[in-house]
Motif scaffolding. Structure first.
Motif, PDB file in Angstrom:
ATOM      1  N   PHE A 108       0.848  -1.190   0.000  1.00  0.00           N
ATOM      2  CA  PHE A 108       0.000   0.000   0.000  1.00  0.00           C
ATOM      3  C   PHE A 108       0.877   1.231   0.000  1.00  0.00           C
ATOM      4  O   PHE A 108       2.043   1.181   0.385  1.00  0.00           O
ATOM      5  CB  PHE A 108      -0.921  -0.023   1.228  1.00  0.00           C
ATOM      6  CG  PHE A 108      -1.908  -1.153   1.183  1.00  0.00           C
ATOM      7  CD1 PHE A 108      -3.185  -0.946   0.700  1.00  0.00           C
ATOM      8  CD2 PHE A 108      -1.547  -2.435   1.571  1.00  0.00           C
ATOM      9  CE1 PHE A 108      -4.092  -1.994   0.625  1.00  0.00           C
ATOM     10  CE2 PHE A 108      -2.436  -3.485   1.508  1.00  0.00           C
ATOM     11  CZ  PHE A 108      -3.713  -3.268   1.030  1.00  0.00           C
ATOM     12  N   HIS A 109       0.298   2.363  -0.427  1.00  0.00           N
ATOM     13  CA  HIS A 109       1.069   3.593  -0.560  1.00  0.00           C
ATOM     14  C   HIS A 109       0.501   4.683   0.340  1.00  0.00           C
ATOM     15  O   HIS A 109      -0.710   4.792   0.518  1.00  0.00           O
ATOM     16  CB  HIS A 109       1.072   4.055  -2.026  1.00  0.00           C
ATOM     17  CG  HIS A 109       1.765   3.072  -2.911  1.00  0.00           C
ATOM     18  ND1 HIS A 109       3.111   3.166  -3.187  1.00  0.00           N
ATOM     19  CD2 HIS A 109       1.327   1.961  -3.543  1.00  0.00           C
ATOM     20  CE1 HIS A 109       3.465   2.161  -3.958  1.00  0.00           C
ATOM     21  NE2 HIS A 109       2.407   1.412  -4.200  1.00  0.00           N
ATOM     22  N   GLY A 132       3.146   7.336  -4.158  1.00  0.00           N
ATOM     23  CA  GLY A 132       3.610   7.696  -2.820  1.00  0.00           C
ATOM     24  C   GLY A 132       4.469   6.591  -2.228  1.00  0.00           C
ATOM     25  O   GLY A 132       4.604   5.495  -2.771  1.00  0.00           O
ATOM     26  N   ASP A 133       5.082   6.889  -1.102  1.00  0.00           N
ATOM     27  CA  ASP A 133       5.921   5.909  -0.421  1.00  0.00           C
ATOM     28  C   ASP A 133       5.084   4.699  -0.005  1.00  0.00           C
ATOM     29  O   ASP A 133       3.907   4.814   0.335  1.00  0.00           O
ATOM     30  CB  ASP A 133       6.543   6.524   0.830  1.00  0.00           C
ATOM     31  CG  ASP A 133       7.549   7.612   0.508  1.00  0.00           C
ATOM     32  OD1 ASP A 133       8.128   7.576  -0.593  1.00  0.00           O
ATOM     33  OD2 ASP A 133       7.747   8.501   1.365  1.00  0.00           O
ATOM     34  N   ILE A 134       5.713   3.527   0.004  1.00  0.00           N
ATOM     35  CA  ILE A 134       5.047   2.335   0.510  1.00  0.00           C
ATOM     36  C   ILE A 134       4.867   2.523   2.007  1.00  0.00           C
ATOM     37  O   ILE A 134       5.817   2.861   2.723  1.00  0.00           O
ATOM     38  CB  ILE A 134       5.871   1.065   0.202  1.00  0.00           C
ATOM     39  CG1 ILE A 134       5.947   0.855  -1.308  1.00  0.00           C
ATOM     40  CG2 ILE A 134       5.261  -0.149   0.883  1.00  0.00           C
ATOM     41  CD1 ILE A 134       6.863  -0.272  -1.721  1.00  0.00           C
ATOM     42  N   TYR A 135       3.635   2.338   2.483  1.00  0.00           N
ATOM     43  CA  TYR A 135       3.319   2.650   3.869  1.00  0.00           C
ATOM     44  C   TYR A 135       1.995   2.004   4.251  1.00  0.00           C
ATOM     45  O   TYR A 135       1.079   1.930   3.443  1.00  0.00           O
ATOM     46  CB  TYR A 135       3.212   4.172   4.020  1.00  0.00           C
ATOM     47  CG  TYR A 135       2.824   4.664   5.389  1.00  0.00           C
ATOM     48  CD1 TYR A 135       3.736   4.645   6.438  1.00  0.00           C
ATOM     49  CD2 TYR A 135       1.559   5.162   5.633  1.00  0.00           C
ATOM     50  CE1 TYR A 135       3.391   5.118   7.692  1.00  0.00           C
ATOM     51  CE2 TYR A 135       1.206   5.641   6.889  1.00  0.00           C
ATOM     52  CZ  TYR A 135       2.131   5.609   7.921  1.00  0.00           C
ATOM     53  OH  TYR A 135       1.782   6.079   9.155  1.00  0.00           O
ATOM     54  N   ARG A 136       1.913   1.568   5.477  1.00  0.00           N
ATOM     55  CA  ARG A 136       0.669   1.029   6.022  1.00  0.00           C
ATOM     56  C   ARG A 136       0.635   1.346   7.507  1.00  0.00           C
ATOM     57  O   ARG A 136       1.676   1.443   8.149  1.00  0.00           O
ATOM     58  CB  ARG A 136       0.617  -0.475   5.801  1.00  0.00           C
ATOM     59  CG  ARG A 136      -0.804  -1.009   5.861  1.00  0.00           C
ATOM     60  CD  ARG A 136      -0.928  -2.293   5.114  1.00  0.00           C
ATOM     61  NE  ARG A 136      -2.337  -2.625   4.951  1.00  0.00           N
ATOM     62  CZ  ARG A 136      -2.765  -3.826   4.716  1.00  0.00           C
ATOM     63  NH1 ARG A 136      -1.914  -4.828   4.587  1.00  0.00           N
ATOM     64  NH2 ARG A 136      -4.045  -4.056   4.574  1.00  0.00           N
ATOM     65  N   LEU A 149       5.058  -1.060   7.798  1.00  0.00           N
ATOM     66  CA  LEU A 149       3.876  -1.021   8.660  1.00  0.00           C
ATOM     67  C   LEU A 149       4.212  -0.270   9.937  1.00  0.00           C
ATOM     68  O   LEU A 149       5.201  -0.561  10.597  1.00  0.00           O
ATOM     69  CB  LEU A 149       3.393  -2.428   9.014  1.00  0.00           C
ATOM     70  CG  LEU A 149       2.233  -2.440  10.028  1.00  0.00           C
ATOM     71  CD1 LEU A 149       0.948  -1.928   9.375  1.00  0.00           C
ATOM     72  CD2 LEU A 149       2.042  -3.816  10.613  1.00  0.00           C
ATOM     73  N   ARG A 150       3.363   0.682  10.269  1.00  0.00           N
ATOM     74  CA  ARG A 150       3.505   1.439  11.516  1.00  0.00           C
ATOM     75  C   ARG A 150       2.341   1.078  12.430  1.00  0.00           C
ATOM     76  O   ARG A 150       1.181   1.159  12.021  1.00  0.00           O
ATOM     77  CB  ARG A 150       3.503   2.935  11.233  1.00  0.00           C
ATOM     78  CG  ARG A 150       3.593   3.773  12.491  1.00  0.00           C
ATOM     79  CD  ARG A 150       3.495   5.253  12.143  1.00  0.00           C
ATOM     80  NE  ARG A 150       3.805   6.046  13.298  1.00  0.00           N
ATOM     81  CZ  ARG A 150       4.785   6.936  13.359  1.00  0.00           C
ATOM     82  NH1 ARG A 150       5.541   7.155  12.310  1.00  0.00           N
ATOM     83  NH2 ARG A 150       4.998   7.620  14.449  1.00  0.00           N
ATOM     84  N   GLY A 206      11.017  -2.312   7.402  1.00  0.00           N
ATOM     85  CA  GLY A 206      10.439  -1.024   7.760  1.00  0.00           C
ATOM     86  C   GLY A 206       9.385  -1.043   8.847  1.00  0.00           C
ATOM     87  O   GLY A 206       8.680  -0.059   9.028  1.00  0.00           O
ATOM     88  N   PHE A 207       9.269  -2.106   9.613  1.00  0.00           N
ATOM     89  CA  PHE A 207       8.283  -2.141  10.700  1.00  0.00           C
ATOM     90  C   PHE A 207       8.588  -1.032  11.691  1.00  0.00           C
ATOM     91  O   PHE A 207       9.747  -0.769  12.029  1.00  0.00           O
ATOM     92  CB  PHE A 207       8.319  -3.495  11.414  1.00  0.00           C
ATOM     93  CG  PHE A 207       7.392  -3.581  12.597  1.00  0.00           C
ATOM     94  CD1 PHE A 207       6.032  -3.746  12.411  1.00  0.00           C
ATOM     95  CD2 PHE A 207       7.882  -3.506  13.893  1.00  0.00           C
ATOM     96  CE1 PHE A 207       5.168  -3.822  13.501  1.00  0.00           C
ATOM     97  CE2 PHE A 207       7.038  -3.585  14.984  1.00  0.00           C
ATOM     98  CZ  PHE A 207       5.679  -3.744  14.786  1.00  0.00           C
TER      99      PHE A 207
END
Length: 183
Positions: free
Chosen positions: A86-87, A94-98, A129-130, A146-147
């Protein structure tokens, strides 16, 4: 009474999602504050606001949503996998981010409640993932880079990484009550 509950859920939903991103892109923010409907929605650009186990499990799937916000404590009896790419803010470029938001906030972005997600095992396969706010009660297995465990979050259990490279990309600012190790 039913109308009051619907209005309350809608209000809380808007409050939770109004501060979930730092970007003030109005088109994106309006999409992020729209509650999910029974119609098929674009999983890349919408948020999922959930208060039940099955809805949470669906929202974190590869066909789910970029941000998942819970409205109360949620208990899930089976293991859950967070998967899919997801972006940030739904923009394909956009940056990959969740994000999993385990809190509610008011219009001024002040946190008004923190929630607990209880799950035997949460496996993270979505990159970046945040987890923000609240508590994950159970073990978390991270298999993607990137967790991020935000400083306001707690894992009441163990935090395991698939390998040293995955662990090296993680940002653990929150609290982990159990072991944090490669497994």
């Amino acid at each position: 009474m039913k109308l009051f509950k619907m209005m309350l859920v809608a209000g809380v939903s808007v409050a939770v999602l109004s501060g979930c991103g730092a970007n003030n892109n109005n088109a994106t923010n309006s999409a992020a504050t729209t509650a999910p409907t029974t119609e098929q929605t674009d999983a890349v650009t919408t948020a999922s606001i959930v208060n039940q186990a099955d809805a949470f499990t669906k929202a974190v799937s590869k066909d789910g949503n970029w941000i998942i916000a819970i409205l109360n404590d949620v208990t899930i009896a089976q293991d859950v996998v967070v998967e899919g790419e997801f972006h940030d803010k739904g923009a394909a470029d956009g940056d990959i981010y969740r994000k999993i938001a385990l809190y509610a906030q008011d219009a001024d972005h002040k946190v008004t409640a923190n929630y607990t997600l209880t799950v035997p095992k949460l496996t993270v396969q979505s990159e970046n993932l945040r987890v923000q706010g609240g508590t994950i009660k159970g073990d978390v297995y991270v298999e993607a880079n990137g967790f991020n465990l935000h400083e306001t979050s707690t894992i009441d259990g163990n935090l395991y990484f698939a390998n040293e490279d995955v662990k090296a990309t993680a940002g653990i600012e929150g609290k982990v009550t159990g072991a944090t190790e490669v497994k």
